[in-house]
Design a protein around this motif. Structure first.
Motif, PDB file in Angstrom:
ATOM      1  N   ALA A  18      29.938 -25.394 -16.374  1.00 23.14           N
ATOM      2  CA  ALA A  18      30.252 -24.869 -15.042  1.00 23.14           C
ATOM      3  C   ALA A  18      29.066 -24.089 -14.476  1.00 23.14           C
ATOM      4  O   ALA A  18      28.694 -24.253 -13.309  1.00 23.14           O
ATOM      5  CB  ALA A  18      31.491 -23.984 -15.103  1.00 23.14           C
ATOM      6  N   MET A  19      28.459 -23.252 -15.302  1.00 17.92           N
ATOM      7  CA  MET A  19      27.341 -22.437 -14.842  1.00 17.92           C
ATOM      8  C   MET A  19      26.131 -23.297 -14.473  1.00 17.92           C
ATOM      9  O   MET A  19      25.353 -22.935 -13.580  1.00 17.92           O
ATOM     10  CB  MET A  19      26.967 -21.416 -15.919  1.00 17.92           C
ATOM     11  CG  MET A  19      28.005 -20.331 -16.124  1.00 17.92           C
ATOM     12  SD  MET A  19      27.447 -19.020 -17.234  1.00 17.92           S
ATOM     13  CE  MET A  19      26.103 -18.317 -16.286  1.00 17.92           C
ATOM     14  N   ALA A  20      25.974 -24.435 -15.135  1.00 14.70           N
ATOM     15  CA  ALA A  20      24.846 -25.324 -14.849  1.00 14.70           C
ATOM     16  C   ALA A  20      24.906 -25.892 -13.434  1.00 14.70           C
ATOM     17  O   ALA A  20      23.894 -26.317 -12.883  1.00 14.70           O
ATOM     18  CB  ALA A  20      24.802 -26.456 -15.868  1.00 14.70           C
ATOM     19  N   ALA A  61      36.703 -21.531 -29.518  1.00 11.28           N
ATOM     20  CA  ALA A  61      35.698 -20.734 -28.812  1.00 11.28           C
ATOM     21  C   ALA A  61      34.494 -21.584 -28.425  1.00 11.28           C
ATOM     22  O   ALA A  61      33.922 -21.419 -27.340  1.00 11.28           O
ATOM     23  CB  ALA A  61      35.255 -19.566 -29.692  1.00 11.28           C
ATOM     24  N   ALA A  62      34.109 -22.515 -29.305  1.00 13.63           N
ATOM     25  CA  ALA A  62      32.973 -23.395 -29.008  1.00 13.63           C
ATOM     26  C   ALA A  62      33.282 -24.311 -27.830  1.00 13.63           C
ATOM     27  O   ALA A  62      32.402 -24.599 -27.001  1.00 13.63           O
ATOM     28  CB  ALA A  62      32.621 -24.217 -30.242  1.00 13.63           C
ATOM     29  N   MET A  63      34.520 -24.760 -27.743  1.00 10.98           N
ATOM     30  CA  MET A  63      34.916 -25.623 -26.623  1.00 10.98           C
ATOM     31  C   MET A  63      34.929 -24.839 -25.315  1.00 10.98           C
ATOM     32  O   MET A  63      34.522 -25.354 -24.268  1.00 10.98           O
ATOM     33  CB  MET A  63      36.284 -26.244 -26.911  1.00 10.98           C
ATOM     34  CG  MET A  63      36.278 -27.194 -28.097  1.00 10.98           C
ATOM     35  SD  MET A  63      37.914 -27.751 -28.591  1.00 10.98           S
ATOM     36  CE  MET A  63      38.287 -28.919 -27.275  1.00 10.98           C
ATOM     37  N   ALA A  64      35.374 -23.598 -25.370  1.00  8.51           N
ATOM     38  CA  ALA A  64      35.346 -22.751 -24.178  1.00  8.51           C
ATOM     39  C   ALA A  64      33.900 -22.495 -23.747  1.00  8.51           C
ATOM     40  O   ALA A  64      33.577 -22.518 -22.545  1.00  8.51           O
ATOM     41  CB  ALA A  64      36.051 -21.428 -24.448  1.00  8.51           C
ATOM     42  N   GLU A  65      33.023 -22.264 -24.709  1.00  6.82           N
ATOM     43  CA  GLU A  65      31.607 -22.046 -24.417  1.00  6.82           C
ATOM     44  C   GLU A  65      31.002 -23.257 -23.709  1.00  6.82           C
ATOM     45  O   GLU A  65      30.265 -23.110 -22.723  1.00  6.82           O
ATOM     46  CB  GLU A  65      30.843 -21.766 -25.711  1.00  6.82           C
ATOM     47  CG  GLU A  65      29.346 -21.559 -25.509  1.00  6.82           C
ATOM     48  CD  GLU A  65      28.610 -21.351 -26.815  1.00  6.82           C
ATOM     49  OE1 GLU A  65      27.453 -20.888 -26.774  1.00  6.82           O
ATOM     50  OE2 GLU A  65      29.170 -21.665 -27.883  1.00  6.82           O
ATOM     51  N   GLN A  66      31.317 -24.431 -24.204  1.00  6.58           N
ATOM     52  CA  GLN A  66      30.794 -25.656 -23.590  1.00  6.58           C
ATOM     53  C   GLN A  66      31.284 -25.797 -22.150  1.00  6.58           C
ATOM     54  O   GLN A  66      30.515 -26.146 -21.250  1.00  6.58           O
ATOM     55  CB  GLN A  66      31.219 -26.869 -24.412  1.00  6.58           C
ATOM     56  CG  GLN A  66      30.715 -28.195 -23.859  1.00  6.58           C
ATOM     57  CD  GLN A  66      31.263 -29.381 -24.629  1.00  6.58           C
ATOM     58  OE1 GLN A  66      32.484 -29.543 -24.755  1.00  6.58           O
ATOM     59  NE2 GLN A  66      30.378 -30.209 -25.155  1.00  6.58           N
ATOM     60  N   GLU A  88      31.239 -31.129  -9.084  1.00  2.83           N
ATOM     61  CA  GLU A  88      31.723 -31.620 -10.376  1.00  2.83           C
ATOM     62  C   GLU A  88      30.764 -31.180 -11.479  1.00  2.83           C
ATOM     63  O   GLU A  88      29.547 -31.105 -11.281  1.00  2.83           O
ATOM     64  CB  GLU A  88      31.823 -33.144 -10.361  1.00  2.83           C
ATOM     65  CG  GLU A  88      32.837 -33.684  -9.353  1.00  2.83           C
ATOM     66  CD  GLU A  88      34.277 -33.380  -9.729  1.00  2.83           C
ATOM     67  OE1 GLU A  88      34.613 -33.447 -10.929  1.00  2.83           O
ATOM     68  OE2 GLU A  88      35.066 -33.069  -8.817  1.00  2.83           O
ATOM     69  N   MET A  89      31.306 -30.901 -12.644  1.00  2.00           N
ATOM     70  CA  MET A  89      30.467 -30.483 -13.766  1.00  2.00           C
ATOM     71  C   MET A  89      30.449 -31.553 -14.862  1.00  2.00           C
ATOM     72  O   MET A  89      31.287 -32.462 -14.886  1.00  2.00           O
ATOM     73  CB  MET A  89      30.980 -29.159 -14.350  1.00  2.00           C
ATOM     74  CG  MET A  89      32.404 -29.180 -14.866  1.00  2.00           C
ATOM     75  SD  MET A  89      32.897 -27.559 -15.532  1.00  2.00           S
ATOM     76  CE  MET A  89      34.695 -27.738 -15.534  1.00  2.00           C
TER      77      MET A  89
END
Length: 245
Positions: free
Chosen positions: A196-198, A186-191, A163-164
């Motif tokens: 996910a990467m974290a 775009a900012a929401m996609a970045e978040q 889970e993220m």
């Protein structure tokens, strides 16, 4: 069991392999899949833009494209939610109200159909790696889907599901929202991607290709080591295809 397949226009035009994999999963689950090639759109784009008269015309065709006698299954929670909920606005107290109610009670997103109707969660899929599941707004809030896709993913060999942070926050697509408010989108996609990467995830999985397109667009633009996958594509991963003679 006869099942009528609803392939949304978005999937039909951009994610053909996901549509094919939806058929494969349903057939492996023991269903006889019926597909009406005359089907088009559920009317969601017009409805969300405020053009309800146009949405009603498209929705009327949608209702005529399905029998109302069988389960209807779609690889899209967004379009499933449109039919279940917004059609109340469009067709309440009309001549086709009863047909509409029949369709609404029979339509299911793929994961909820497999888990809640067929009670099947294992399809012999194999996918090595770590994945997060993205709860689409439509899936979570309109269709009340939460545990169903996770139960299916937990049975995929080699896949570790984690889970993220801010799991239930929107990815920023929102149909025309992504066009009208590009910067916020775009900012929401970045978040979403950063969260996910974290976790160390290699895959972001969801039931809605619209969300996946939004997220994959950000991933591609920044050349990140992540891949988005639709649930149907995951459930058919690692299958040994029968040779065609």
């Amino acid at each position: 069991m006869n099942v009528e397949l609803f392939i949304p226009c978005f999937v039909d035009q951009l994610y053909v392999e996901t549509a094919r994999n939806t058929v494969k999963v349903l057939e492996k689950a023991g269903c006889n899949v019926i597909y009406n090639p005359d089907q088009t759109c559920c009317g969601q784009p017009a409805y969300n833009a405020g053009y309800w008269d146009d949405a009603k015309k498209v929705g009327s065709k949608f209702l005529n494209d399905f029998s109302g006698q069988n389960y209807i299954v779609s690889p899209s929670a967004s379009c499933t939610g449109m039919v279940r909920n917004a059609y109340n606005d469009l067709f309440f107290n009309t001549a086709i109200h009863n047909k509409c109610r029949s369709i609404q009670s029979n339509i299911y997103e793929l994961s909820e159909f497999l888990i809640n109707v067929l009670h099947k969660d294992y399809f012999g899929a194999e996918l090595e790696g770590v994945a997060v599941y993205h709860d689409s707004c439509s899936g979570l809030r309109e269709c009340k889907i939460k545990s169903e896709p996770r139960k299916l993913l937990e049975k995929v060999h080699g896949l570790e599901l984690v889970e993220m942070k801010d799991q239930e926050v929107c990815c920023g697509f929102g149909g025309t929202f992504a066009v009208k408010f590009e910067g916020i989108s775009a900012a929401m996609a970045e978040q979403k991607v950063n969260n996910a990467m974290a976790t160390g995830a290699e895959y972001i999985i969801s039931t809605d290709v619209s969300c996946l397109m939004q997220i994959q667009g950000y991933i591609d633009a920044h050349n990140l080591p992540l891949k988005t996958m639709h649930l149907a594509d995951v459930l058919t991963s690692g299958w040994i295809e029968e040779p065609i003679f």
